[in-house]
Design a protein around this motif. Structure first.
Motif, PDB file in Angstrom:
ATOM      1  N   ARG A   3       0.856  -1.185   0.000  1.00 17.94           N
ATOM      2  CA  ARG A   3       0.000   0.000   0.000  1.00 17.94           C
ATOM      3  C   ARG A   3       0.893   1.236   0.000  1.00 17.94           C
ATOM      4  O   ARG A   3       1.942   1.250   0.616  1.00 17.94           O
ATOM      5  CB  ARG A   3      -0.905   0.022   1.217  1.00 17.94           C
ATOM      6  CG  ARG A   3      -1.868  -1.138   1.242  1.00 17.94           C
ATOM      7  CD  ARG A   3      -3.037  -0.823   2.158  1.00 17.94           C
ATOM      8  NE  ARG A   3      -4.022  -1.866   2.113  1.00 17.94           N
ATOM      9  CZ  ARG A   3      -4.947  -2.003   1.185  1.00 17.94           C
ATOM     10  NH1 ARG A   3      -4.994  -1.163   0.198  1.00 17.94           N
ATOM     11  NH2 ARG A   3      -5.822  -2.978   1.219  1.00 17.94           N
ATOM     12  N   LEU A  12      -3.073   3.905  -2.138  1.00 20.54           N
ATOM     13  CA  LEU A  12      -3.071   3.148  -3.389  1.00 20.54           C
ATOM     14  C   LEU A  12      -2.373   1.830  -3.139  1.00 20.54           C
ATOM     15  O   LEU A  12      -1.390   1.776  -2.415  1.00 20.54           O
ATOM     16  CB  LEU A  12      -2.329   3.914  -4.484  1.00 20.54           C
ATOM     17  CG  LEU A  12      -2.851   5.299  -4.840  1.00 20.54           C
ATOM     18  CD1 LEU A  12      -1.943   5.954  -5.869  1.00 20.54           C
ATOM     19  CD2 LEU A  12      -4.267   5.224  -5.353  1.00 20.54           C
ATOM     20  N   ASP A  13      -2.867   0.779  -3.759  1.00 17.88           N
ATOM     21  CA  ASP A  13      -2.198  -0.512  -3.653  1.00 17.88           C
ATOM     22  C   ASP A  13      -1.713  -0.931  -5.040  1.00 17.88           C
ATOM     23  O   ASP A  13      -1.809  -0.157  -6.002  1.00 17.88           O
ATOM     24  CB  ASP A  13      -3.108  -1.563  -3.013  1.00 17.88           C
ATOM     25  CG  ASP A  13      -4.393  -1.804  -3.795  1.00 17.88           C
ATOM     26  OD1 ASP A  13      -4.444  -1.481  -5.010  1.00 17.88           O
ATOM     27  OD2 ASP A  13      -5.354  -2.317  -3.212  1.00 17.88           O
ATOM     28  N   ASP A  16      -4.333  -0.638  -7.791  1.00 16.54           N
ATOM     29  CA  ASP A  16      -4.505   0.748  -8.244  1.00 16.54           C
ATOM     30  C   ASP A  16      -3.349   1.153  -9.160  1.00 16.54           C
ATOM     31  O   ASP A  16      -3.553   1.789 -10.191  1.00 16.54           O
ATOM     32  CB  ASP A  16      -4.557   1.709  -7.054  1.00 16.54           C
ATOM     33  CG  ASP A  16      -5.767   1.493  -6.175  1.00 16.54           C
ATOM     34  OD1 ASP A  16      -6.863   1.244  -6.709  1.00 16.54           O
ATOM     35  OD2 ASP A  16      -5.616   1.583  -4.937  1.00 16.54           O
ATOM     36  N   ARG A  17      -2.148   0.770  -8.785  1.00 17.22           N
ATOM     37  CA  ARG A  17      -0.968   1.101  -9.596  1.00 17.22           C
ATOM     38  C   ARG A  17      -1.059   0.453 -10.979  1.00 17.22           C
ATOM     39  O   ARG A  17      -0.656   1.035 -11.969  1.00 17.22           O
ATOM     40  CB  ARG A  17       0.319   0.661  -8.896  1.00 17.22           C
ATOM     41  CG  ARG A  17       0.588   1.397  -7.614  1.00 17.22           C
ATOM     42  CD  ARG A  17       1.602   2.466  -7.825  1.00 17.22           C
ATOM     43  NE  ARG A  17       1.864   3.119  -6.554  1.00 17.22           N
ATOM     44  CZ  ARG A  17       1.934   4.423  -6.413  1.00 17.22           C
ATOM     45  NH1 ARG A  17       1.810   5.199  -7.454  1.00 17.22           N
ATOM     46  NH2 ARG A  17       2.151   4.959  -5.242  1.00 17.22           N
ATOM     47  N   ILE A  19      -3.812  -0.193 -12.605  1.00 21.89           N
ATOM     48  CA  ILE A  19      -4.797   0.605 -13.343  1.00 21.89           C
ATOM     49  C   ILE A  19      -4.162   1.899 -13.841  1.00 21.89           C
ATOM     50  O   ILE A  19      -4.326   2.295 -15.000  1.00 21.89           O
ATOM     51  CB  ILE A  19      -6.047   0.875 -12.469  1.00 21.89           C
ATOM     52  CG1 ILE A  19      -6.811  -0.431 -12.233  1.00 21.89           C
ATOM     53  CG2 ILE A  19      -6.938   1.941 -13.102  1.00 21.89           C
ATOM     54  CD1 ILE A  19      -7.903  -0.338 -11.183  1.00 21.89           C
ATOM     55  N   ARG A  48     -12.665   1.321  -8.371  1.00 22.84           N
ATOM     56  CA  ARG A  48     -11.330   1.875  -8.084  1.00 22.84           C
ATOM     57  C   ARG A  48     -11.049   3.116  -8.932  1.00 22.84           C
ATOM     58  O   ARG A  48     -10.513   4.107  -8.438  1.00 22.84           O
ATOM     59  CB  ARG A  48     -10.253   0.811  -8.297  1.00 22.84           C
ATOM     60  CG  ARG A  48     -10.221  -0.219  -7.183  1.00 22.84           C
ATOM     61  CD  ARG A  48      -9.294  -1.373  -7.536  1.00 22.84           C
ATOM     62  NE  ARG A  48      -9.188  -2.325  -6.470  1.00 22.84           N
ATOM     63  CZ  ARG A  48      -8.228  -2.306  -5.534  1.00 22.84           C
ATOM     64  NH1 ARG A  48      -7.300  -1.388  -5.549  1.00 22.84           N
ATOM     65  NH2 ARG A  48      -8.203  -3.230  -4.594  1.00 22.84           N
ATOM     66  N   PHE A  49     -11.424   3.049 -10.207  1.00 20.84           N
ATOM     67  CA  PHE A  49     -11.232   4.185 -11.099  1.00 20.84           C
ATOM     68  C   PHE A  49     -11.983   5.411 -10.569  1.00 20.84           C
ATOM     69  O   PHE A  49     -11.423   6.493 -10.440  1.00 20.84           O
ATOM     70  CB  PHE A  49     -11.717   3.816 -12.508  1.00 20.84           C
ATOM     71  CG  PHE A  49     -11.705   4.956 -13.475  1.00 20.84           C
ATOM     72  CD1 PHE A  49     -10.538   5.336 -14.120  1.00 20.84           C
ATOM     73  CD2 PHE A  49     -12.880   5.668 -13.734  1.00 20.84           C
ATOM     74  CE1 PHE A  49     -10.533   6.395 -15.014  1.00 20.84           C
ATOM     75  CE2 PHE A  49     -12.879   6.726 -14.629  1.00 20.84           C
ATOM     76  CZ  PHE A  49     -11.698   7.096 -15.262  1.00 20.84           C
ATOM     77  N   ARG A  51     -12.974   6.016  -7.548  1.00 21.41           N
ATOM     78  CA  ARG A  51     -12.364   6.464  -6.289  1.00 21.41           C
ATOM     79  C   ARG A  51     -11.139   7.313  -6.559  1.00 21.41           C
ATOM     80  O   ARG A  51     -10.930   8.355  -5.927  1.00 21.41           O
ATOM     81  CB  ARG A  51     -11.989   5.263  -5.414  1.00 21.41           C
ATOM     82  CG  ARG A  51     -11.312   5.655  -4.088  1.00 21.41           C
ATOM     83  CD  ARG A  51     -10.966   4.453  -3.214  1.00 21.41           C
ATOM     84  NE  ARG A  51     -10.266   3.383  -3.890  1.00 21.41           N
ATOM     85  CZ  ARG A  51      -8.942   3.364  -4.113  1.00 21.41           C
ATOM     86  NH1 ARG A  51      -8.180   4.364  -3.739  1.00 21.41           N
ATOM     87  NH2 ARG A  51      -8.390   2.340  -4.717  1.00 21.41           N
ATOM     88  N   MET A  52     -10.305   6.904  -7.537  1.00 20.48           N
ATOM     89  CA  MET A  52      -9.086   7.670  -7.838  1.00 20.48           C
ATOM     90  C   MET A  52      -9.415   9.013  -8.490  1.00 20.48           C
ATOM     91  O   MET A  52      -8.709   9.994  -8.274  1.00 20.48           O
ATOM     92  CB  MET A  52      -8.125   6.837  -8.687  1.00 20.48           C
ATOM     93  CG  MET A  52      -7.483   5.702  -7.896  1.00 20.48           C
ATOM     94  SD  MET A  52      -6.180   4.829  -8.779  1.00 20.48           S
ATOM     95  CE  MET A  52      -7.139   3.807  -9.894  1.00 20.48           C
TER      96      MET A  52
END
Length: 160
Positions: A3, A12-13, A16-17, A19, A48-49, A51-52
């Motif tokens: 994380r 971010l985990d 996420d990275r 993506i 996730r998208f 959220r970012m």
């Protein structure tokens, strides 16, 4: 799973990275492609998208232009020494010069670094001498002409 905690507590985990790596390589990637790259479901990729985007990790969407094909045949980094007391006003004036692609406040020998794209060398000269140097806070400039631009060599940040 690793994380990463950024500013404002955004975590971010590795998923996420993955993506973000896919979007950096191809910002038009579909949700299905993002899900495949991250090895998760399409619904999870969408969550996730979103959220970012909501947290500001994904700050926007843009088009990457080829400056030469877009008609900008001269490019330069222009460094500035500025009067610190007038920096805010200088920044606003610089923002209004459409040929300035990037403005960075930096530490070191100079205070500001600009990336300027111009139609040709004559236009570049006009921008530096007549627009940038006309800003009262600008005490000195140095122009570094770009002979060849290797921008975006890195395809995407690595996941994991």
């Amino acid at each position: 799973m690793r994380r990463y905690r950024g500013e404002r507590g955004v975590e971010l985990d590795d998923v996420d990275r993955a993506i973000l790596a896919m979007l950096s390589a191809d910002s038009r990637a579909s949700m299905t492609e993002l899900a495949e790259a991250a090895h998760i479901s399409r619904a999870a990729a969408h969550v996730r998208f979103k959220r970012m985007v909501a947290s500001g990790v994904i700050a926007g969407f843009t088009v990457r232009l080829d400056p030469v094909l877009a008609g900008y045949h001269a490019s330069a980094y222009v460094t500035l020494s500025v009067d610190q007391e007038q920096w805010q006003e200088a920044r606003e004036r610089l923002r209004r010069i459409e040929e300035i692609e990037h403005i960075a406040l930096v530490g070191g020998e100079f205070d500001v670094m600009l990336l300027v794209r111009a139609r040709d060398n004559r236009d570049l000269r006009r921008i530096v001498l007549e627009e940038i140097q006309a800003i009262p806070a600008v005490r000195a400039t140095r122009t570094l002409v770009i002979f060849e631009d290797f921008a975006n060599l890195r395809e995407a940040p690595e996941a994991g």
